[in-house]
Write a protein that holds these residues in place. Sequence first.
Motif, mmCIF file in Angstrom:
data_model
loop_
_atom_site.group_PDB
_atom_site.id
_atom_site.type_symbol
_atom_site.label_atom_id
_atom_site.label_comp_id
_atom_site.label_asym_id
_atom_site.label_seq_id
_atom_site.Cartn_x
_atom_site.Cartn_y
_atom_site.Cartn_z
ATOM 1 N N ILE A 315 10.036 1.297 -5.090
ATOM 2 C CA ILE A 315 11.054 0.833 -4.146
ATOM 3 C C ILE A 315 12.230 0.247 -4.932
ATOM 4 N N PRO A 316 13.417 0.188 -4.317
ATOM 5 C CA PRO A 316 14.560 -0.455 -4.994
ATOM 6 C C PRO A 316 14.326 -1.966 -5.129
ATOM 7 N N GLN A 317 14.722 -2.524 -6.239
ATOM 8 C CA GLN A 317 14.575 -3.962 -6.430
ATOM 9 C C GLN A 317 15.454 -4.747 -5.459
ATOM 10 N N SER A 318 16.500 -4.114 -4.939
ATOM 11 C CA SER A 318 17.440 -4.808 -4.061
ATOM 12 C C SER A 318 16.829 -5.191 -2.723
ATOM 13 N N VAL A 319 15.706 -4.583 -2.323
ATOM 14 C CA VAL A 319 15.114 -4.904 -1.022
ATOM 15 C C VAL A 319 14.097 -6.032 -1.118
ATOM 16 N N ILE A 320 13.848 -6.528 -2.327
ATOM 17 C CA ILE A 320 12.817 -7.547 -2.528
ATOM 18 C C ILE A 320 13.445 -8.939 -2.481
ATOM 19 N N SER A 321 12.788 -9.847 -1.763
ATOM 20 C CA SER A 321 13.185 -11.264 -1.725
ATOM 21 C C SER A 321 12.020 -12.107 -2.220
ATOM 22 N N GLU A 322 12.265 -13.392 -2.389
ATOM 23 C CA GLU A 322 11.240 -14.300 -2.899
ATOM 24 C C GLU A 322 11.240 -15.578 -2.082
ATOM 25 N N ASN A 323 10.041 -16.060 -1.719
ATOM 26 C CA ASN A 323 9.952 -17.289 -0.929
ATOM 27 C C ASN A 323 9.810 -18.508 -1.833
ATOM 28 N N ALA A 324 9.652 -19.674 -1.208
ATOM 29 C CA ALA A 324 9.597 -20.939 -1.957
ATOM 30 C C ALA A 324 8.375 -21.013 -2.857
ATOM 31 N N LYS A 325 7.327 -20.236 -2.554
ATOM 32 C CA LYS A 325 6.117 -20.249 -3.368
ATOM 33 C C LYS A 325 6.214 -19.302 -4.555
ATOM 34 N N GLY A 326 7.330 -18.595 -4.651
ATOM 35 C CA GLY A 326 7.480 -17.621 -5.722
ATOM 36 C C GLY A 326 6.887 -16.272 -5.394
ATOM 37 N N GLN A 328 6.826 -12.567 -3.763
ATOM 38 C CA GLN A 328 7.808 -11.531 -3.456
ATOM 39 C C GLN A 328 7.436 -10.870 -2.120
ATOM 40 N N TYR A 329 8.457 -10.561 -1.318
ATOM 41 C CA TYR A 329 8.184 -9.931 -0.033
ATOM 42 C C TYR A 329 9.294 -8.955 0.336
ATOM 43 N N ILE A 330 8.952 -8.054 1.253
ATOM 44 C CA ILE A 330 9.907 -7.105 1.813
ATOM 45 C C ILE A 330 9.714 -7.100 3.327
ATOM 46 N N TYR A 331 10.623 -6.432 4.038
ATOM 47 C CA TYR A 331 10.488 -6.285 5.484
ATOM 48 C C TYR A 331 10.232 -4.830 5.821
ATOM 49 N N GLU A 334 7.839 -2.144 12.567
ATOM 50 C CA GLU A 334 6.664 -1.664 13.288
ATOM 51 C C GLU A 334 7.013 -1.409 14.751
ATOM 52 N N ASN A 335 6.059 -0.769 15.453
ATOM 53 C CA ASN A 335 6.197 -0.505 16.895
ATOM 54 C C ASN A 335 7.544 0.165 17.211
ATOM 55 N N ILE A 336 7.841 1.211 16.521
ATOM 56 C CA ILE A 336 9.124 1.891 16.677
ATOM 57 C C ILE A 336 9.104 2.784 17.910
ATOM 58 N N ASN A 337 10.122 2.630 18.780
ATOM 59 C CA ASN A 337 10.268 3.457 19.974
ATOM 60 C C ASN A 337 11.759 3.719 20.178
ATOM 61 N N ASN A 338 12.124 4.994 20.141
ATOM 62 C CA ASN A 338 13.538 5.371 20.262
ATOM 63 C C ASN A 338 14.408 4.643 19.227
ATOM 64 N N ASN A 339 13.920 4.604 17.994
ATOM 65 C CA ASN A 339 14.626 3.973 16.872
ATOM 66 C C ASN A 339 14.766 2.458 17.007
ATOM 67 N N ILE A 340 14.049 1.838 17.949
ATOM 68 C CA ILE A 340 14.038 0.387 18.098
ATOM 69 C C ILE A 340 12.662 -0.106 17.678
ATOM 70 N N GLY A 341 12.633 -1.107 16.793
ATOM 71 C CA GLY A 341 11.362 -1.634 16.322
ATOM 72 C C GLY A 341 11.447 -3.107 16.018
ATOM 73 N N THR A 342 10.318 -3.658 15.570
ATOM 74 C CA THR A 342 10.221 -5.089 15.264
ATOM 75 C C THR A 342 9.935 -5.267 13.788
ATOM 76 N N THR A 343 10.612 -6.218 13.163
ATOM 77 C CA THR A 343 10.444 -6.447 11.728
ATOM 78 C C THR A 343 9.168 -7.218 11.442
ATOM 79 N N LYS A 344 8.612 -6.973 10.248
ATOM 80 C CA LYS A 344 7.439 -7.701 9.781
ATOM 81 C C LYS A 344 7.575 -7.955 8.287
ATOM 82 N N ARG A 345 7.270 -9.171 7.876
ATOM 83 C CA ARG A 345 7.360 -9.534 6.451
ATOM 84 C C ARG A 345 6.053 -9.168 5.757
ATOM 85 N N ILE A 346 6.166 -8.482 4.597
ATOM 86 C CA ILE A 346 4.999 -8.053 3.823
ATOM 87 C C ILE A 346 5.064 -8.681 2.430
#
Length: 390
Positions: A315-326, A328-331, A334-346
Amino acid sequence: MKKIITLLIITLVFASCGGGEKSQSVEDIIATGDLKKIKEKKSALEAEQTSLADQLQLLNNSIDALDTNKRLSQITTFKAAQEPFEHYLELQGSVSTKQNIVITPEYNGILTNVYVKEGQRVSKGQKLAKIDDGGLSQQLAQLQIQADLAKTTFERQERLWNQKIGSEMQYLQAKSSYESQQEMVNNMQTQISKTIVRAPFSGTIDDVISDPGNVVAQGQTQLFRIVNLKDMYIETNVPETYLTSITKGKKVIVEFPVLGKTYEAKVRQAGNFINPTNRTFKVEVAVPNKNQNIKPNLTAKMKINDYSSDKAFLIPQSVISENAKGEQYIYVVENINNNIGTTKRIIIQTGKAQGDIIEVLNGLEPNMEIIEEGARSVKEGQEVEIVTQN
């Protein structure tokens, strides 16, 4: 639409309050100077404000549920997929050759002849120069005469001895005299051969350093530089942390910026000694040189393969963020319907990076929709619109 409905509600409320004593303006009540009336008016307005806020919230919720034209954060995504991955350690090296030497004489004397010139190709053993032997040739001629006489004497004595004529002592003395004379001839020939300077290997005379007439000293005076450009290699120092990952046979991409050329090669030799000064070990990479345009000491950029994976999530490094605990996570979406979906942190665990691409070791599964553009502006559980899927 929300703003229009809100303005209408406020207008209706204030219109309903117009007329009557209870709808006196704030300025009129303040003008009476009656503290009790002022407090009552204040309490009434606060109650109206609370009621209006509750009603507005109900209306907004209804609008969100019914309005199909509401604005959502627009994002782009790509699917998580496994693919081959090769990581390269980038280093700089210098071209060398083991057949690049300066020739010095094996004999002291005056350089009488030089038989080659700069740029000339020579073969192994070819005569390059001659040093004055200082009379050794004459001495060899005399020794050869004595050796020939000793040989004749020995052969005659040997025939007599075979016929049982003469003593054994005479035979042995003749044999010893002949062998001694022959050894002296051989030694003198060896000395004279050192006055001839020959090419130690096939190559090109890169430089003629001494001219005829110069006095040369054994092992000290530089006569020629000879170079063979066929067996060329790059030598570089590799940090000791790569001792187990960079070994003989590893793939190498070699670039010569000056020549504008790139070659694919392999590690020819990986050193077994770690330099205690800089904690590195040497690596040799052979390079082809058919056109002989690669010269000794030419600078080269090297990419040595130190890690490979047949199935890697990249994956591109530009999509990765970091929380206060150090962590790394991405978004993902999920539940995509007609190009509308809900974000989830991984939460993910990453490995080696190559340029802007990094390997994800844990946290991803195939076909996850990973947010690319907009990854740093969304939040957990947010509804988003996917405008592009890669």
